[in-house]
Each structure stands twice: as structure tokens, then as C-alpha cells.
Motif scaffolding. Structure first.
Motif, PDB file in Angstrom:
ATOM      1  N   ASN A  84      59.207  28.848  77.933  1.00  0.00           N
ATOM      2  CA  ASN A  84      58.181  28.097  77.209  1.00  0.00           C
ATOM      3  C   ASN A  84      57.080  27.589  78.135  1.00  0.00           C
ATOM      4  O   ASN A  84      56.237  26.798  77.723  1.00  0.00           O
ATOM      5  CB  ASN A  84      58.796  26.915  76.434  1.00  0.00           C
ATOM      6  CG  ASN A  84      59.040  25.698  77.311  1.00  0.00           C
ATOM      7  OD1 ASN A  84      59.457  25.834  78.448  1.00  0.00           O
ATOM      8  ND2 ASN A  84      58.813  24.524  76.769  1.00  0.00           N
TER       9      ASN A  84
ATOM     10  N   SER B  57      53.746  29.724  77.275  1.00  0.00           N
ATOM     11  CA  SER B  57      54.053  29.569  75.855  1.00  0.00           C
ATOM     12  C   SER B  57      53.210  30.461  74.953  1.00  0.00           C
ATOM     13  O   SER B  57      53.655  30.881  73.884  1.00  0.00           O
ATOM     14  CB  SER B  57      53.876  28.102  75.450  1.00  0.00           C
ATOM     15  OG  SER B  57      54.315  27.875  74.141  1.00  0.00           O
TER      16      SER B  57
ATOM     17  N   ARG C  14      55.858  24.474  69.200  1.00  0.00           N
ATOM     18  CA  ARG C  14      57.145  25.137  69.433  1.00  0.00           C
ATOM     19  C   ARG C  14      58.027  25.173  68.191  1.00  0.00           C
ATOM     20  O   ARG C  14      58.682  26.188  67.921  1.00  0.00           O
ATOM     21  CB  ARG C  14      57.858  24.428  70.593  1.00  0.00           C
ATOM     22  CG  ARG C  14      59.273  24.874  70.884  1.00  0.00           C
ATOM     23  CD  ARG C  14      59.421  26.334  71.170  1.00  0.00           C
ATOM     24  NE  ARG C  14      58.607  26.831  72.254  1.00  0.00           N
ATOM     25  CZ  ARG C  14      58.578  28.110  72.626  1.00  0.00           C
ATOM     26  NH1 ARG C  14      59.307  29.008  71.973  1.00  0.00           N
ATOM     27  NH2 ARG C  14      57.807  28.504  73.624  1.00  0.00           N
TER      28      ARG C  14
ATOM     29  N   GLY D 201      57.087  25.084  65.044  1.00  0.00           N
ATOM     30  CA  GLY D 201      56.467  25.758  63.908  1.00  0.00           C
ATOM     31  C   GLY D 201      56.040  24.852  62.777  1.00  0.00           C
ATOM     32  O   GLY D 201      55.114  25.173  62.042  1.00  0.00           O
TER      33      GLY D 201
ATOM     34  N   LEU E 102      46.202  28.906  70.619  1.00  0.00           N
ATOM     35  CA  LEU E 102      47.066  28.398  69.544  1.00  0.00           C
ATOM     36  C   LEU E 102      46.347  28.443  68.204  1.00  0.00           C
ATOM     37  O   LEU E 102      46.916  28.852  67.186  1.00  0.00           O
ATOM     38  CB  LEU E 102      47.500  26.972  69.856  1.00  0.00           C
ATOM     39  CG  LEU E 102      48.544  26.786  70.958  1.00  0.00           C
ATOM     40  CD1 LEU E 102      48.658  25.312  71.339  1.00  0.00           C
ATOM     41  CD2 LEU E 102      49.909  27.310  70.510  1.00  0.00           C
TER      42      LEU E 102
ATOM     43  N   LEU F 174      49.303  30.561  66.132  1.00  0.00           N
ATOM     44  CA  LEU F 174      50.631  30.593  66.739  1.00  0.00           C
ATOM     45  C   LEU F 174      51.600  29.567  66.161  1.00  0.00           C
ATOM     46  O   LEU F 174      52.812  29.757  66.239  1.00  0.00           O
ATOM     47  CB  LEU F 174      50.522  30.451  68.253  1.00  0.00           C
ATOM     48  CG  LEU F 174      49.841  31.630  68.964  1.00  0.00           C
ATOM     49  CD1 LEU F 174      49.943  31.484  70.466  1.00  0.00           C
ATOM     50  CD2 LEU F 174      50.418  32.971  68.521  1.00  0.00           C
TER      51      LEU F 174
ATOM     52  N   SER G 275      55.085  30.861  64.924  1.00  0.00           N
ATOM     53  CA  SER G 275      56.331  30.223  65.325  1.00  0.00           C
ATOM     54  C   SER G 275      57.199  29.936  64.108  1.00  0.00           C
ATOM     55  O   SER G 275      58.421  30.166  64.116  1.00  0.00           O
ATOM     56  CB  SER G 275      56.037  28.934  66.089  1.00  0.00           C
ATOM     57  OG  SER G 275      57.220  28.267  66.448  1.00  0.00           O
TER      58      SER G 275
ATOM     59  N   GLY H 282      61.455  26.683  64.261  1.00  0.00           N
ATOM     60  CA  GLY H 282      60.438  27.532  64.860  1.00  0.00           C
ATOM     61  C   GLY H 282      61.051  28.468  65.881  1.00  0.00           C
ATOM     62  O   GLY H 282      62.148  28.999  65.697  1.00  0.00           O
ATOM     63  N   LEU H 283      60.341  28.652  66.984  1.00  0.00           N
ATOM     64  CA  LEU H 283      60.833  29.538  68.031  1.00  0.00           C
ATOM     65  C   LEU H 283      61.563  28.763  69.130  1.00  0.00           C
ATOM     66  O   LEU H 283      61.301  28.907  70.324  1.00  0.00           O
ATOM     67  CB  LEU H 283      59.678  30.355  68.609  1.00  0.00           C
ATOM     68  CG  LEU H 283      59.235  31.497  67.688  1.00  0.00           C
ATOM     69  CD1 LEU H 283      57.948  32.143  68.187  1.00  0.00           C
ATOM     70  CD2 LEU H 283      60.339  32.544  67.526  1.00  0.00           C
TER      71      LEU H 283
ATOM     72  N   ARG I 295      64.213  30.667  73.348  1.00  0.00           N
ATOM     73  CA  ARG I 295      62.943  29.954  73.356  1.00  0.00           C
ATOM     74  C   ARG I 295      61.835  30.891  73.852  1.00  0.00           C
ATOM     75  O   ARG I 295      61.276  30.716  74.921  1.00  0.00           O
ATOM     76  CB  ARG I 295      63.091  28.726  74.258  1.00  0.00           C
ATOM     77  CG  ARG I 295      61.967  27.737  74.263  1.00  0.00           C
ATOM     78  CD  ARG I 295      62.225  26.670  75.316  1.00  0.00           C
ATOM     79  NE  ARG I 295      62.473  27.273  76.630  1.00  0.00           N
ATOM     80  CZ  ARG I 295      62.766  26.583  77.726  1.00  0.00           C
ATOM     81  NH1 ARG I 295      62.876  25.278  77.683  1.00  0.00           N
ATOM     82  NH2 ARG I 295      62.975  27.185  78.881  1.00  0.00           N
TER      83      ARG I 295
ATOM     84  N   LEU J 212      55.383  31.947  72.076  1.00  0.00           N
ATOM     85  CA  LEU J 212      55.034  31.822  70.657  1.00  0.00           C
ATOM     86  C   LEU J 212      54.364  33.065  70.085  1.00  0.00           C
ATOM     87  O   LEU J 212      54.133  33.132  68.877  1.00  0.00           O
ATOM     88  CB  LEU J 212      54.119  30.613  70.457  1.00  0.00           C
ATOM     89  CG  LEU J 212      54.679  29.259  70.893  1.00  0.00           C
ATOM     90  CD1 LEU J 212      53.668  28.148  70.607  1.00  0.00           C
ATOM     91  CD2 LEU J 212      56.004  28.953  70.222  1.00  0.00           C
TER      92      LEU J 212
END
Length: 439
Positions: free
Chosen positions: A66, A69, A259, A261, A329, A334, A338, A366-367, A414, A417
């Protein structure tokens, strides 16, 4: 926990001569405190998106990292960093637009109450600064953390990081409580349990003459084993620490920047407004950028009497990296990715694991997902050795994850994204194969 998936020279029989020689040089130059991931360490030379390559050209799907990311070597982030580096890079004691613009953009993603931002280079420094501000504002010393938390490596915040081990971390100013474990049937029940543990910790501190200054939590409890649900369970604890005269600090190094989502920040999932928010790792996609957001009243006296300076924190290149990450992002959707890909991955993991008697639970948002590995006797006894075997089998077959939790018996998934559905399917296949191979 931090040692469970580390290279152990006494057990290795597979290293080539080149890597063995590099490890020997590394040990001689860097000393004994550093660790390498995996029983057979990775010698990486290149990254792009969700992919990494080693010296032999072998490709790995990165489902662990991450820090990068928005993807390894994202071209927009690389362009922003290299472009600014060729113009100017200095510190915040000179006027420069970028740090101000970045602070404004970053704060616009948070509740209006969090109106100031201060910048550091690492999440450890960010938590160290948050700790200083909390103690300065409250005129108190006591800090409450969860039992297997990780909040950084400076002398001060290593004391808030029991997952590092006992050496150098024990202090009467810090009390530890169990993390929420997701066993509650509702947010109210889970929240009441967590708040009750917090009340005990406050009483224990006071019994030694120490007043509580703050409760600090990683809002997904990643080192404790990843506990994200039920949504809303953090509110009673945040209310309690404030009622007792302390502050609530949200450590968003793991949970932040989309992260989960559901929201930009982990605390937003729980409907909270923290007093301070610390950030780090994904902030610059690999470039050292970190910081703290806070209520302005918390910093008023500290800023007047102590001031603050960080030579590299908030420099123009760091600000350019941070703004590029925010751009990516937004422009690549993203947070939604996610949520969608993470939701698909979690549902498929639940289907896969429901067919087995060697998985105790699948969790996450999320992820950021966790899978508890259990013994095969149907008793749901957590099995750290098998979890590490799964991790290393996947590494050998080109997919990277890790393990976490109090006993390192929880798979930690993890990915960047930017993970796509076909890559999620590759990850699922690798997990299924590793389950079968280690059974």
C-alpha cells in the motif's frame, strides 16, 4: 509477528550465489536489525502498476503493497516528482505555493473541523507529532493503544507499537487494550465492548497517577488482524476518551486514501470526526510524504511556544507527489475501483473458504482483506505455520501477500488500488492453489 515471514539464513537452502553474496554484504553494512520478507527473499529491480520484476525477469503480482497505492511508478506521479525536482526543492521556511495548495486540497477531503495540516516525511514522524500535540494540549501523558498495534518506530511511538515486541516499548504512560474483534452482533454491541476496555485502561492509568491524553487507533486495526466491521463501532470509544479529557487520534496510514473503498478515510466509515489524523505511506506513492491534520485549537499553544520545523516535510517535491496522488485517485476513480474489485475479491474468497475446514474467517473492506488460517481439524484453531506456508507458496508462484495478526495466522491482502478483475482472479487462483498445496 514481524518475524514470522522473515528470511532466516539458518533455514535457507535455495539462494543463488549472487543473492547470498548480497545478503552477506547487506548484513555486514546494515547490521542485524533489518529484516527481509519471505523464506526466499525477493531481489526486485523494477515495478509498474500492480507488477514487480526480479533480477531473472520473473513477474510478480503485488497484492501486498500500500505504499505504491496508485500503482508502482505511476507515470503521473513520476512526472510530477521529476518535474518539480528539476525546478526547486527547499523547505517550508520560504514561501511556495505548492505546500499551501496541497494542504488545502488534502483538508478538503476531510471534515471542516480538521482545518490545519502539518507535514512530515514518514508515518512514524506523523504519529510522533500527533503525540506531542496531544500531550501539549491536554497537559497529560497517558496514551491508550490496542494490544498488537503498530504506530511507528521513533522512540516515542515505538512505545505505542506493541507489535514490535517488548524490547524498548514498555512504559507506564501507555496502556494496551484488546482490539475490536468483530464478534459483536451489531455496531452498538461491538462499540460497547471496546469502550468498556477503554474505561478499564483509563482507570488503570489513573491508579498510577497518570491521566489519559489520547486514544490512538489504526482505524482498520491492521496489525491486530484487520477489523473493519460492523461500521460505526468506534464512536463510543471516541466519545468516552473525550468525556475523560483526552483526544481521539485516527491513524490513517493503513486505512486512508481510499483503501477501504467506502470513503477516503477509515474514520469516515465510522461516521467520526477525530481530533487529529495521522497519514503516511500511500500519500506520495513511494515518495516520502506524511502528515497530520487537526483541529486548529489543538495547535494554537503548541505552535506559539514550541513552533515546528521539518527540513524535508512539506517540501515542493513532496507536495507535488502528494497532489499527483490525489489527482490519480480522482481521475482514475480508484475509490470506486477499490470498492468494486475489493467487493468482488471478498465475495469470491468467502465462497472459496466456505468450502474448506481450514479457514476461520474472511474480513475486510475495499482492497484490504484478511483471511484467518486455521487447523484442519474443524476446531478453528489459528495456524500461523500454515499461514506462512501459504504466503511463501504464493511468493514462489508469483503472487505477493503477507501475514498479520497477533499470531501471524492471518493472510494480509492489500494490493495497489489499481488492481483489475483479471488480476484479482489470478490472486484467487494463487490462494486456492496454495491452500491445496499446504493442506
Amino acid at each position: 509477528m514481524s518475524m514470522a515471514n522473515a528470511y532466516n539464513a539458518d533455514q535457507d537452502t535455495t539462494l543463488g550465489a549472487q543473492d547470498a553474496a548480497l545478503i552477506a554484504r547487506r548484513t555486514a553494512a546494515l547490521g542485524p536489525a533489518y529484516r527481509l520478507f519471505y523464506q526466499e527473499p525477493l531481489h526486485l529491480v523494477r515495478g509498474e502498476g500492480v507488477w514487480l520484476w526480479d533480477t531473472s525477469g520473473k513477474e510478480y503480482l503485488d497484492a501486498y503493497n500500500n505504499v505504491a497505492s496508485v500503482g508502482h511508478c505511476h507515470p503521473k506521479v513520476v512526472k510530477a516528482i521529476s518535474g518539480q525536482l528539476g525546478i526547486l526543492n527547499t523547505h517550508t521556511r520560504y514561501l511556495h505555493d505548492s505546500v499551501v495548495t496541497y494542504a488545502e486540497r488534502l483538508l478538503s477531503t476531510m471534515p471542516a473541523e480538521l482545518a490545519h495540516a502539518m507535514f512530515t516525511c514518514t508515518g512514524s514522524e506523523a504519529n510522533d507529532l500527533a503525540l506531542r500535540i496531544a500531550r501539549s494540549y491536554t497537559k497529560r501523558e497517558g496514551i491508550i493503544v490496542t494490544k498488537y498495534a503498530y504506530h511507528g518506530v521513533t522512540e516515542a511511538v515505538s512505545q505505542l507499537s506493541p507489535s514490535l515486541g517488548a524490547y524498548g516499548t514498555e512504559t507506564p504512560r501507555v496502556a494496551m487494550i484488546p482490539a475490536p474483534d468483530g464478534a459483536g452482533t451489531s455496531a452498538g454491541e461491538e462499540g460497547a465492548k471496546f469502550a468498556a476496555e477503554l474505561a478499564k485502561a483509563i482507570a488503570a492509568l489513573r491508579a498510577t497517577g497518570i491521566e489519559p491524553a489520547a486514544l490512538i487507533v489504526d482505524t482498520v486495526f491492521s496489525s491486530d488482524g484487520l477489523f473493519t466491521d460492523p461500521v460505526g463501532f468506534l464512536e463510543p470509544a471516541a466519545d468516552l476518551i473525550r468525556a475523560e479529557g483526552g483526544l481521539f487520534i485516527a491513524d490513517e496510514v493503513q486505512a486512508g486514501f481510499g483503501r477501504t473503498g467506502d470513503a477516503m478515510w477509515g474514520f469516515q466509515r465510522h461516521g467520526l470526526i477525530p481530533d487529529l489524523v495521522s497519514m503516511g505511506k500511500p500519500m506520495g506513492n513511494g515518495f516520502p510524504v506524511a502528515g497530520v491534520a487537526m483541529r486548529p485549537d489543538l495547535i494554537a499553544e503548541f505552535g506559539t511556544k514550541a513552533r515546528y520545523f521539518n527540513t524535508f516535510g512539506g517540501n515542493p517535491v513532496a507536495a507535488a507527489a502528494g497532489m499527483a496522488v490525489l489527482d490519480v485517485l480522482r481521475d482514475e476513480g480508484l475509490l470506486e475501483n477499490s470498492k468494486q474489485i475489493g467487493g468482488f475479491l471478498k465475495a469470491e474468497l468467502e465462497t472459496l473458504c466456505a468450502k474448506r475446514n481450514d479457514v476461520a474467517a474472511v474480513r475486510g473492506a475495499g482492497l484490504f482483506l484478511a483471511v484467518d488460517i486455521a487447523s484442519q481439524d474443524g476446531e478453528c484453531t489459528l495456524d500461523a505455520a500454515r499461514a506462512i506456508a501459504v504466503v511463501n507458496h504464493m511468493r514462489a508462484n508469483g503472487v505477493l501477500i503477507s501475514a498479520t495478526g497477533p499470531h501471524a495466522s492471518t493472510l494480509k491482502i492489500r494490493p495497489p488500488l489499481v488492481l483489475q478483475k483479471d488480476q484479482a482472479c489470478q490472486l484467487l487462483t494463487a490462494i486456492s492453489d496454495a491452500f491445496d498445496a499446504t493442506a
